[in-house]
Design a protein around this motif. Structure first.
Motif, PDB file in Angstrom:
ATOM      1  N   ASP A  45       0.855  -1.179   0.000  1.00 55.61           N
ATOM      2  CA  ASP A  45       0.000   0.000   0.000  1.00 55.61           C
ATOM      3  C   ASP A  45       0.894   1.232   0.000  1.00 55.61           C
ATOM      4  O   ASP A  45       2.125   1.110  -0.017  1.00 55.61           O
TER       5      ASP A  45
ATOM      6  N   ARG B 265       1.632   3.285   2.292  1.00 54.99           N
ATOM      7  CA  ARG B 265       2.500   3.338   3.480  1.00 54.99           C
ATOM      8  C   ARG B 265       3.751   2.497   3.247  1.00 54.99           C
ATOM      9  O   ARG B 265       4.848   2.855   3.670  1.00 54.99           O
TER      10      ARG B 265
ATOM     11  N   ASP C  82      -5.885   4.603   6.528  1.00 51.76           N
ATOM     12  CA  ASP C  82      -4.946   4.660   5.396  1.00 51.76           C
ATOM     13  C   ASP C  82      -5.298   5.821   4.467  1.00 51.76           C
ATOM     14  O   ASP C  82      -4.441   6.581   4.030  1.00 51.76           O
TER      15      ASP C  82
END
Lengths: 332, 474
Positions: free
Chosen positions: A122, A124, A270
């Motif tokens: 993702d 991150r 997120d």
């Protein structure tokens, strides 16, 4: 001729050892425990070595963290690929709790890798601060992996598939220590592994609410501690990843970057910290690889009981769905 | 492959029956040589070439030394062989250390350079086999032994797998006597050898990895703040860990060699029951201390050139001992500290050594405990990853108050460590007067069964930890 007492010594000791081991196995199986393969850096290296063997079959490196390791089945991938006349060898290189860019970099730098890399990640995970999380595995493979370790790991895997006594959490001294600390028997883990390193989370054997709360609480603590980089800085760093992908492409390989299913507070957190439009979509515009986000494909939008991982019962469905999308997109 | 790996179990299960059933002694030696090369090459086949080079070059150089017509030629070949061995050791083991040290010294005078990573991988066992090859060259040069004409026999001496990667450090004279005369594989020797192998694995897998490592791992972590009790617990646990690890490896090596009909010299004989550091070094890593005595301390002049020169020789020898262990200042400090202990002990013996009180048994027990404590104080420099960390732990052990020191929890790890420590020291005290393993066949066989069963079961039920043998890094 052997001294009779030596012979007796060895025969009796062997009988006691085998008897003791059998009693141990029977007791713990009776308590509901089962043998399981224990993942390790050696097992990772064993698989990593396979990724650079010559094709065919097509070497498919499954990179990522727990969502890939507990979410895709190499066996199902292989069978499904065979059904479309594709000889594929899916190799599980995802590592629970470790973002995968060090492994992608390693494959990019390895001229022998000409296969397909599916990178579960993702926004991150693209943050430069976490790029090196799998570097220990990469170093182990390049510096310590040897024929001797390979034979040991293969035999150990066989033992772990068949005996509870081969699990480190059931070591005699460890059990003795648990007894001294009044900790009771070992935790019945809801995560199991196969010899191909693919795992599975069986949420029927767990307290889902507790796990979900703990996971969300961890993520709530994480983001304030590690403030996301600005989209510009993040994208600038990601250009290095683009170069790795270009290296693989130049050798005839391919890369797929896949944002795996998550849900609930997890996706909300997120999105609040790494808004898709400012991060993921910007990267997609410059990345010479297929970038898949589960939200764009209903077949990939699979339930995640703890907000972050799919259940063991959905692994096969998830694998098939991904494979079909890859085929539709012309990757396979 | 390591003795505690499943690879080695498979290796032994294949090699031993082949060796035992062959009738021809040359054929059996061939099997051993090939098996030893497989054993070593299974780590890194490239380093097998390095070992082969050292072996062939030294074998050839020794013959040139022996055949030399004059002293000048003898010396030339001698120094060629010694230089070749030390150059390889120096490059692989010490080049990075010297590069780092040079940069640190430049930095002291204000000249800074980027750190250099030479990326050198240390070939397994190079410190051990280099010492063996040096002893061979020196012994031939000094005419203590005649060089062998058989490359196979010399190759077997260098590569014999039980002692190849971590000793015991053999002398050619001792080993060659066993390669010239055919070895006999007897059932009794195999039974005793296998028993010793199980004993060695028990020490390593159960003692070192499960009982003692957890405490030393906590206390010697760089971010741990150890107070007085924790620092001593860490030092004691690492003393026991390194003993179980290395003595376990050595015992397994002796046992395996015995199964094949060979005798290797004992490397450990109850060192923690020693009274004084001097006695400890006659019981701890015996093959290394003998080597250092014969090839460093004696050539330096021993105590023959006066008392002060003798003390300096002791310090040089033990600093070299530390440097042999590892290319880092903390290893040199560990060796130098042992040198200082030995000098101090000698001075004390000269002044108060004659007192009758030292012969009283309870006093001797106290002295043995003091010896163990001194060993543990020094071992901090061996275990700590840096000199700074070692100094932090030593100051804590000496009673300096450490700010925000962590308290070592009285949990199962600690309890098991204390039980292990008491049992370990008691067993060593009991074994002190018993030489080697001759006591084992003499004890009543039901006790032998009980001990073997306990050890075997504990090994089978202790999977998972894959800690490398500590001495493999040297």
């Amino acid at each position: 001729m052997m001294n009779t007492r030596w012979l007796l010594t060895w025969l009796l000791a062997a009988a006691i050892t085998i008897g003791g081991w059998l009693a141990f196995e029977i007791y713990w199986r009776d308590q509901g425990y089962r043998p399981t393969v224990m993942d390790s850096m050696d097992l990772w290296s064993l698989n990593r070595a396979r990724a650079v063997k010559s094709a065919p079959p097509l070497r498919v490196a499954l990179l990522g963290a727990s969502r890939i390791q507990y979410g895709l089945s190499p066996a199902v991938f292989r069978d499904e690929a065979r059904a479309i006349n594709l000889d594929a060898d899916p190799i599980m290189l995802a590592v629970n709790g470790h973002y995968p860019l060090a492994a992608l970099r390693d494959l990019a730098m390895d001229e022998k890798f000409t296969g397909l890399a599916i990178v579960g990640i993702d926004s991150r995970g693209m943050d430069k601060r976490v790029w090196d999380m799998q570097e220990k595995h990469v170093r182990q493979y390049h510096h310590d992996w040897s024929p001797s370790r390979e034979v040991h790991r293969r035999l150990l895997t066989y033992a772990q598939q068949h005996a509870i006594a081969a699990r480190p959490d059931f070591a005699a001294v460890t059990l003795g220590k648990r007894m001294l600390d009044h900790q009771g028997p070992p935790y019945k883990d809801y995560v199991t592994f196969d010899r191909d390193r693919a795992g599975g989370t069986d949420y029927r054997k767990s307290d889902i609410a507790a796990i979900r709360n703990a996971r969300v609480a961890d993520l709530r603590k994480y983001y304030p501690l590690y403030t996301p980089p600005t989209p510009e800085a993040w994208l600038s760093d990601s250009r290095e990843v683009v170069q790795w992908v270009e290296k693989i492409n130049a050798r005839g390989g391919k890369v797929v970057i896949y944002r795996e299913p998550v849900s609930g507070e997890h996706i909300e957190l997120d999105e609040a910290n790494f808004p898709r439009a400012s991060y993921w979509d910007k990267l997609a515009a410059i990345m010479p690889a297929l970038m898949l986000d589960f939200r764009d494909y209903p077949a990939l939008n699979i339930d995640t009981p703890d907000t972050s991982h799919i259940d063991i019962k959905d692994i096969d469905r998830h694998t098939r769905a991904l494979l079909r999308i890859l085929r539709l997109k012309g990757v396979l | 492959m390591t003795f505690d790996s499943l690879t080695f179990a498979l290796f032994l299960a294949i090699v031993f029956p082949i060796y035992a059933t062959l009738q021809s002694w040359p054929a059996r030696k061939n099997v051993l040589l090939v098996a030893s090369c497989v054993f070593y090459g299974s780590w890194n086949p490239f380093f097998l070439l390095l070992l082969a080079f050292t072996t062939v070059f030294d074998w050839w150089a020794a013959q040139r030394i022996h055949a030399a017509a004059n002293l000048r030629t003898r010396r030339l070949w001698f120094w060629a062989a010694i230089t070749a061995s030390l150059t390889l050791l120096g490059y692989f083991k010490y080049a990075q250390f010297f590069a780092n040290t040079a940069l640190e010294w430049f930095a002291l005078v204000g000249v800074t350079y980027q750190p250099i990573d030479l990326g050198i991988v240390l070939p397994l066992g190079i410190s051990f086999y280099t010492f063996e090859s040096i002893s061979y060259i020196v012994d031939v040069y000094k005419k203590r032994i005649e060089p062998t004409k058989s490359l196979r026999d010399y190759g077997l001496f260098m590569t014999f797998f039980p002692h190849l990667v971590a000793g015991p450090i053999m002398r050619f004279g001792d080993f060659n006597a066993q390669t010239v005369t055919p070895r006999v594989v007897t059932a009794d020797a195999t039974a005793l050898g296998a028993y010793m192998l199980v004993g060695g694995l028990f020490l390593k897998i159960v003692g070192a990895d499960h009982v003692f490592a957890p405490i030393s791992d906590i206390v010697f972590a760089a971010d741990y703040k150890a107070g007085f009790v924790a620092a001593w617990a860490g030092a004691f646990s690492f003393s026991m860990q390194v003993y179980c690890d290395f003595a376990g490896y050595s015992l397994a090596a002796l046992g395996i060699a015995k199964m094949f009909g060979f005798h290797l010299p004992p490397n450990f004989e109850s060192p923690f029951a020693s009274v004084g550091i001097a006695e400890l070094w006659t019981r701890w890593h015996i093959s290394l201390s003998n080597w250092l005595r014969d090839y460093v301390f004696n050539p330096l002049g021993h105590y023959r050139k006066g008392r002060v020169r003798g003390y300096i020789n002791v310090m040089i020898t033990f600093a070299a001992c530390g440097f042999w262990h590892g290319a880092a200042w903390h290893f040199i400090a560990w060796g130098a500290l042992h040198g200082a202990f030995l000098v101090g002990e000698r001075l004390l013996k000269e002044s108060i050594g004659g007192w009758k009180i030292w012969a009283v048994q309870p006093v001797r027990w106290l002295l043995a405990l003091l010896t163990f404590a001194l060993f543990s104080l020094a071992v901090v420099f061996f275990r700590a990853s840096t000199l700074t960390l070692a100094w932090e732990r030593v100051t804590a052990m000496l009673g300096v108050e450490i700010k925000d020191a962590a308290t070592l929890a009285w949990n199962a790890d600690c309890k098991v460590f204390v039980i292990g420590l008491v049992v370990g020291l008691t067993v060593q005290a009991w074994l002190k007067s018993r030489k080697g393993w001759e006591w084992l066949p003499a004890i009543a066989w039901p006790w032998r069964v009980a001990l073997l069963s306990l050890m075997s079961l504990a090994i089978v039920l202790s999977p998972g930890k894959t800690n490398a043998f500590i001495y493999f890094q040297f």
